[in-house]
Design a protein around this motif. Structure first.
Motif, PDB file in Angstrom:
ATOM      1  N   ARG A   1      14.765  58.241  22.490  1.00  0.00           N
ATOM      2  CA  ARG A   1      15.967  57.845  22.724  1.00  0.00           C
ATOM      3  C   ARG A   1      17.212  58.873  22.058  1.00  0.00           C
ATOM      4  NH1 ARG A   1      20.272  56.169  21.151  1.00  0.00           N
ATOM      5  NH2 ARG A   1      19.578  56.533  19.113  1.00  0.00           N
ATOM      6  N   GLY A   2      16.793  59.340  20.964  1.00  0.00           N
ATOM      7  CA  GLY A   2      17.909  60.374  20.335  1.00  0.00           C
ATOM      8  C   GLY A   2      17.691  61.434  21.081  1.00  0.00           C
ATOM      9  N   LYS A   3      16.944  62.084  21.835  1.00  0.00           N
ATOM     10  CA  LYS A   3      16.833  63.241  22.573  1.00  0.00           C
ATOM     11  C   LYS A   3      17.951  62.968  23.831  1.00  0.00           C
ATOM     12  CE  LYS A   3      13.127  65.842  21.222  1.00  0.00           C
ATOM     13  NZ  LYS A   3      11.933  66.551  21.461  1.00  0.00           N
ATOM     14  N   CYS A   4      17.788  61.664  24.152  1.00  0.00           N
ATOM     15  CA  CYS A   4      18.624  61.287  25.459  1.00  0.00           C
ATOM     16  C   CYS A   4      20.041  61.534  25.041  1.00  0.00           C
ATOM     17  CB  CYS A   4      17.788  60.093  25.986  1.00  0.00           C
ATOM     18  SG  CYS A   4      16.387  59.872  26.503  1.00  0.00           S
ATOM     19  N   SER A   5      20.155  60.714  23.756  1.00  0.00           N
ATOM     20  CA  SER A   5      21.713  60.650  23.396  1.00  0.00           C
ATOM     21  C   SER A   5      22.109  61.926  23.004  1.00  0.00           C
ATOM     22  CB  SER A   5      21.722  59.896  22.268  1.00  0.00           C
ATOM     23  OG  SER A   5      23.004  59.564  21.613  1.00  0.00           O
ATOM     24  N   MET A   6      21.538  62.740  22.606  1.00  0.00           N
ATOM     25  CA  MET A   6      21.768  64.312  22.250  1.00  0.00           C
ATOM     26  C   MET A   6      22.226  65.160  23.431  1.00  0.00           C
ATOM     27  SD  MET A   6      22.788  66.367  20.059  1.00  0.00           S
ATOM     28  CE  MET A   6      21.857  65.519  18.505  1.00  0.00           C
ATOM     29  N   LEU A   7      21.524  64.789  24.671  1.00  0.00           N
ATOM     30  CA  LEU A   7      21.703  65.402  25.895  1.00  0.00           C
ATOM     31  C   LEU A   7      23.209  64.873  26.496  1.00  0.00           C
ATOM     32  CD1 LEU A   7      18.765  65.802  28.183  1.00  0.00           C
ATOM     33  CD2 LEU A   7      19.993  67.593  27.136  1.00  0.00           C
ATOM     34  N   PHE A   8      23.416  63.679  26.244  1.00  0.00           N
ATOM     35  CA  PHE A   8      24.750  63.155  26.688  1.00  0.00           C
ATOM     36  C   PHE A   8      25.867  63.464  25.972  1.00  0.00           C
ATOM     37  CE2 PHE A   8      27.987  59.647  26.277  1.00  0.00           C
ATOM     38  CZ  PHE A   8      28.050  59.433  27.851  1.00  0.00           C
ATOM     39  N   HIS A   9      25.641  63.817  24.396  1.00  0.00           N
ATOM     40  CA  HIS A   9      26.758  64.191  23.909  1.00  0.00           C
ATOM     41  C   HIS A   9      27.094  65.681  23.990  1.00  0.00           C
ATOM     42  CE1 HIS A   9      26.039  60.700  21.628  1.00  0.00           C
ATOM     43  NE2 HIS A   9      27.243  60.565  21.342  1.00  0.00           N
ATOM     44  N   TYR A  10      25.823  66.605  24.518  1.00  0.00           N
ATOM     45  CA  TYR A  10      26.125  67.919  24.775  1.00  0.00           C
ATOM     46  C   TYR A  10      27.153  68.019  26.125  1.00  0.00           C
ATOM     47  CZ  TYR A  10      23.219  70.643  21.576  1.00  0.00           C
ATOM     48  OH  TYR A  10      22.713  71.171  20.431  1.00  0.00           O
ATOM     49  N   ASP A  11      26.657  67.042  27.034  1.00  0.00           N
ATOM     50  CA  ASP A  11      27.395  67.052  28.307  1.00  0.00           C
ATOM     51  C   ASP A  11      28.873  66.645  28.213  1.00  0.00           C
ATOM     52  OD1 ASP A  11      27.253  67.414  31.225  1.00  0.00           O
ATOM     53  OD2 ASP A  11      28.012  65.063  31.005  1.00  0.00           O
ATOM     54  N   MET A  12      29.097  65.792  26.978  1.00  0.00           N
ATOM     55  CA  MET A  12      30.348  65.273  26.697  1.00  0.00           C
ATOM     56  C   MET A  12      31.298  66.291  25.907  1.00  0.00           C
ATOM     57  SD  MET A  12      31.702  61.730  25.300  1.00  0.00           S
ATOM     58  CE  MET A  12      30.915  62.016  23.608  1.00  0.00           C
ATOM     59  N   ILE A  13      30.602  66.851  24.906  1.00  0.00           N
ATOM     60  CA  ILE A  13      31.589  67.700  24.110  1.00  0.00           C
ATOM     61  C   ILE A  13      31.246  69.176  24.503  1.00  0.00           C
ATOM     62  CG2 ILE A  13      31.663  68.360  21.737  1.00  0.00           C
ATOM     63  CD1 ILE A  13      32.494  65.527  22.408  1.00  0.00           C
ATOM     64  N   SER A  14      32.209  69.756  24.987  1.00  0.00           N
ATOM     65  CA  SER A  14      31.904  71.200  25.436  1.00  0.00           C
ATOM     66  C   SER A  14      32.451  72.373  24.317  1.00  0.00           C
ATOM     67  CB  SER A  14      32.704  71.517  26.932  1.00  0.00           C
ATOM     68  OG  SER A  14      32.157  70.365  28.096  1.00  0.00           O
ATOM     69  N   ILE A  15      32.089  73.422  24.682  1.00  0.00           N
ATOM     70  CA  ILE A  15      32.807  74.657  23.858  1.00  0.00           C
ATOM     71  C   ILE A  15      34.394  74.500  23.946  1.00  0.00           C
ATOM     72  CG2 ILE A  15      33.096  77.116  23.582  1.00  0.00           C
ATOM     73  CD1 ILE A  15      30.203  77.185  24.259  1.00  0.00           C
ATOM     74  N   PRO A  16      35.094  74.307  22.870  1.00  0.00           N
ATOM     75  CA  PRO A  16      36.718  74.315  23.025  1.00  0.00           C
ATOM     76  C   PRO A  16      37.025  75.138  24.217  1.00  0.00           C
ATOM     77  CG  PRO A  16      35.927  74.568  20.727  1.00  0.00           C
ATOM     78  CD  PRO A  16      34.762  74.477  21.265  1.00  0.00           C
ATOM     79  N   LEU A  17      37.977  74.594  25.132  1.00  0.00           N
ATOM     80  CA  LEU A  17      38.437  75.287  25.977  1.00  0.00           C
ATOM     81  C   LEU A  17      39.237  76.410  25.863  1.00  0.00           C
ATOM     82  CD1 LEU A  17      38.981  75.102  29.118  1.00  0.00           C
ATOM     83  CD2 LEU A  17      41.143  73.854  28.810  1.00  0.00           C
ATOM     84  N   VAL A  18      40.151  76.313  24.582  1.00  0.00           N
ATOM     85  CA  VAL A  18      40.796  77.501  24.295  1.00  0.00           C
ATOM     86  C   VAL A  18      39.879  78.699  23.914  1.00  0.00           C
ATOM     87  CG1 VAL A  18      42.681  76.051  23.196  1.00  0.00           C
ATOM     88  CG2 VAL A  18      40.812  76.645  21.674  1.00  0.00           C
ATOM     89  N   TYR A  19      38.677  78.643  23.400  1.00  0.00           N
ATOM     90  CA  TYR A  19      37.709  79.724  23.174  1.00  0.00           C
ATOM     91  C   TYR A  19      37.516  80.518  24.494  1.00  0.00           C
ATOM     92  CZ  TYR A  19      34.505  82.262  20.240  1.00  0.00           C
ATOM     93  OH  TYR A  19      34.056  83.302  19.651  1.00  0.00           O
ATOM     94  N   THR A  20      37.125  79.393  25.398  1.00  0.00           N
ATOM     95  CA  THR A  20      36.917  80.092  26.727  1.00  0.00           C
ATOM     96  C   THR A  20      37.946  80.953  27.409  1.00  0.00           C
ATOM     97  OG1 THR A  20      35.022  78.378  26.890  1.00  0.00           O
ATOM     98  CG2 THR A  20      35.771  79.330  29.082  1.00  0.00           C
ATOM     99  N   GLN A  21      39.034  80.099  27.258  1.00  0.00           N
ATOM    100  CA  GLN A  21      40.137  80.653  27.845  1.00  0.00           C
ATOM    101  C   GLN A  21      40.700  82.118  27.239  1.00  0.00           C
ATOM    102  OE1 GLN A  21      43.290  77.743  27.336  1.00  0.00           O
ATOM    103  NE2 GLN A  21      42.928  76.818  29.222  1.00  0.00           N
ATOM    104  N   VAL A  22      40.320  82.128  25.994  1.00  0.00           N
ATOM    105  CA  VAL A  22      40.586  83.544  25.330  1.00  0.00           C
ATOM    106  C   VAL A  22      39.772  84.820  25.512  1.00  0.00           C
ATOM    107  CG1 VAL A  22      40.699  84.627  22.966  1.00  0.00           C
ATOM    108  CG2 VAL A  22      41.841  82.592  23.076  1.00  0.00           C
ATOM    109  N   VAL A  23      38.561  84.083  25.475  1.00  0.00           N
ATOM    110  CA  VAL A  23      37.609  85.321  26.107  1.00  0.00           C
ATOM    111  C   VAL A  23      37.746  85.796  27.472  1.00  0.00           C
ATOM    112  CG1 VAL A  23      35.312  85.754  26.606  1.00  0.00           C
ATOM    113  CG2 VAL A  23      35.737  84.534  24.541  1.00  0.00           C
ATOM    114  N   THR A  24      38.070  84.723  28.363  1.00  0.00           N
ATOM    115  CA  THR A  24      38.407  85.195  29.891  1.00  0.00           C
ATOM    116  C   THR A  24      39.552  85.893  29.873  1.00  0.00           C
ATOM    117  OG1 THR A  24      37.340  82.931  30.576  1.00  0.00           O
ATOM    118  CG2 THR A  24      38.466  84.348  32.148  1.00  0.00           C
TER     119      THR A  24
END
Length: 646
Positions: free
Chosen positions: A218-241
């Motif tokens: 169940r902990g691994k299921c929860s970790m997948l859910f949090h990986y989907d909810m918490i993304s890499i900060p948008l500002v970092y992706t915007q700066v690189v792009t």
């Protein structure tokens, strides 16, 4: 599906990766060719406009703009920004894969922990395993677009066999604004408690182990859910792009080939096609595409995770393990190596070369043969200093004291210094400070050597009293430890003198020395007997502050360690030896102990012998022969006619 090429690069060979460059599925060409064509088309359009549609004034202005863009385009930190970003993306990508829940540990625990070969036991094991698979399906359906397309509604989940209709009604009757992937896990724990109460689970340890495996699942299921909810900060992706695209927009103008006739630096050629600029775009933009593809591996790209395949595999394997394989054991029989104490499976002809390789015994195992080879080589040749292996393989049977005596005969000054280092019982910090003070005193003594080596005892004691009253606050007057004593034996049978240990000497700060320096001088001058005419004749005074060693008798044990520049007060002035007068027709010669070529140390005499030696030394003749006086390290030895050898 994930592109797998592991077998094609199993062995390193000539241009091994070059064979992978022709692959299309999952390649950089498939991902980047649209952006690459767009960049090249824009560059070509600007180049054609510059060459054929601009007038001369406009061309000159465009050329200045191109040079300006080319000079300042390098200020954009492309490698720095992309390197950190892609590293973060790759680490996150692999962590998401390790967080995918796998049923292998739960199915093994269920197969061995839930007992019962009847229909009720079989039903318990299959239902428990199905609840775990249902929880994994619900979380993958929430994060993966491929799984959601396969199971868009709960009706598809029911028809696929992961959930019954009654379970669906129960599931939908539980109202919660949050994701309900955890509900099948609660059903699992409730059913496991029923199995424990019915005796299907024999003991509490098995029940505890089963719940621990479920919590990990169940902990691994929860970790997948949090990986989907918490993304890499948008500002970092915007700066690189923005960094990548702005850099190549500037390159569209700054990398243009200008008119060679204008003589601009670096624009001697006109190649029309910017080969290296296109390669740079291919690498940097391709790097950004790698991050874009790996940032969410639960999509439908060529290299995304095969979540639907994982669902099929996990469900089929888990059901087989808890149902068909329950209690299914093959017949036990003796293995083919039953009576063999050293079993070795056979090798095929293709792997026979492995037998010729010796087993690894350790990184230093082969040194034994190397040392043996050196030993046989040096049996007929005397080993020199470069043959370290030959020397290290033989134990040294001599004692440390004997080694020190040998070193004294070879290099006396070095031996004395080694004894100085070995005699210090103080910590490293004190020894380092003492050595620095000793070196400074040696340098001052060397610089202040007088041409006239003769001196009077009164002047010597006056200089020592001045040195004690004007010393540095808190400094040690000796370069040795606190318990070091002075013991020097003259080769001609002179006086043997020892100094008390430094721990018995009282030291004062600068203020105390300044306040009582004059009083100490008076007391010291009272203790020192006045010089006689014999001792003072022919002597020349030395400069004030000259450091001279003195002698004091003591009943202390012989420590065989010379004391550098000892400043202890003289306890018995009568025993202070004075040098004999030198003949007027002989040349005085002063020899510093630091350059004396030899030093012989004999057994320390007893007290009675010491007194006899003192009396004998006072009766030595004073003409035509060498006069000898026992001195400590750092003193001067005066002889007549020849050098005195200590």
């Amino acid at each position: 599906m994930t592109v797998t090429y592991t077998a094609r690069v199993a062995n390193a060979r000539f241009c091994g990766f070059s064979k992978l460059l022709l692959a299309w599925k999952g390649s950089i060409y498939k991902v980047l060719y649209k952006e690459f064509l767009a960049f090249f088309a824009m560059y070509t359009a600007i180049s054609i406009t510059y060459r054929f549609f601009l007038v001369d004034d406009q061309k000159r202005y465009f050329e200045k703009l191109s040079i300006y863009c080319d000079n300042y385009a390098s200020l954009i930190p492309m490698s720095f920004v992309l390197g950190f970003y892609v590293t973060l993306i790759v680490n996150r990508w692999w962590n998401q894969y390790t967080s995918i829940p796998l049923p292998d540990r739960i199915m093994c625990t269920l197969s061995g922990g839930v007992q019962g070969g009847d229909e009720q036991g079989r039903l318990l094991r299959r239902t428990l395993m199905r609840y775990a698979s249902l929880s994994a399906l619900l979380i993958l359906r929430s994060v993966s677009t491929a799984v959601f397309k396969r199971f868009p509604t709960m009706d598809h989940v029911v028809e696929a066999g992961f959930m019954t209709r009654e379970e669906r009604k129960k599931f939908e009757s539980l109202h919660s604004p949050y994701n309900k992937y955890w509900i099948p896990c609660v059903w699992f724990t409730n059913l496991a408690a029923v199995a424990r109460s019915e005796g299907r689970i024999k003991d509490d340890n098995t029940y505890k182990l089963l719940l621990e495996e479920l919590n990990d699942f169940r902990g691994k299921c929860s970790m997948l859910f949090h990986y989907d909810m918490i993304s890499i900060p948008l500002v970092y992706t915007q700066v690189v792009t923005l960094a990548v695209y702005s850099f190549f927009l500037v390159c569209l103008i700054g990398r243009q080939f200008l008119d060679p006739g204008q003589g601009y630096p670096g624009h001697d050629l006109d190649l029309y096609v910017p080969i290296f600029t296109l390669l740079q775009f291919f690498f940097y933009a391709g790097w950004l595409k790698v991050a874009e593809q790996l940032i969410n591996p639960f999509g439908e790209d060529d290299d995304d995770f095969e979540t639907n395949w994982l669902i099929d595999r996990n469900f089929q394997v888990s059901m087989m393990a808890v149902d068909e394989m329950y209690g299914d054991l093959p017949l036990m029989e003796r293995d083919r190596y039953w009576n063999d104490s050293n079993p070795r499976p056979p090798y095929t002809a293709a792997t026979l070369f492995v037998l010729r390789k010796p087993s690894f015994q350790g990184s230093t195992f082969d040194m034994a043969s190397v040392l043996t080879k050196h030993k046989h080589t040096h049996q007929t040749h005397r080993p020199d200093t470069s043959s370290q292996l030959y020397i290290y393989t033989h134990y040294q049977s001599k004692e440390i004291a004997e080694n020190l005596e040998e070193s004294v005969t070879r290099n006396h000054n070095l031996a004395l210094f080694n004894r100085l280092l070995g005699s210090a019982p103080s910590p490293t910090g004190f020894m380092g400070g003492a050595l620095r003070r000793t070196s400074a005193q040696l340098q001052r003594l060397t610089r202040s050597v007088s041409p006239d080596p003769s001196f009077s005892d009164a002047e010597d004691e006056e200089e020592k009293s001045v040195g004690r009253s004007t010393g540095t606050a808190g400094s040690m007057p000796s370069g040795l430890g606190l318990y070091t004593t002075q013991s020097t034996i003259c080769s001609c049978g002179g006086l043997i003198s020892t100094c008390p240990p430094l721990c018995g000497v009282e030291f004062h700060t600068q203020g105390e020395r300044d306040g009582r320096g004059e009083e100490k001088d008076e007391k010291m001058m009272e203790k020192i007997p006045p010089p006689t005419a014999q001792t003072s004749a022919g002597r020349s005074p030395l400069a004030l502050g000259r450091v001279k060693s003195h002698f004091c008798t003591s009943n202390a044990i012989n420590r065989s360690v010379p004391d550098f520049f000892s400043f202890q007060p003289i306890s018995n002035p009568v025993k202070v030896m004075t040098p004999k007068p030198q003949p007027t027709n002989s040349k005085a010669e002063a020899v510093s102990l630091l350059t004396v070529p030899s030093l012989q140390v004999s057994t320390f005499p007893q007290i009675s012998e010491r007194k006899q030696m003192l009396a004998d030394s006072q009766l030595l003749p004073s003409s035509g022969q060498t006069q000898c006086q026992c001195v400590g390290l750092g003193s001067e030895v005066t002889g007549s006619g020849s050098k005195v050898k200590l």
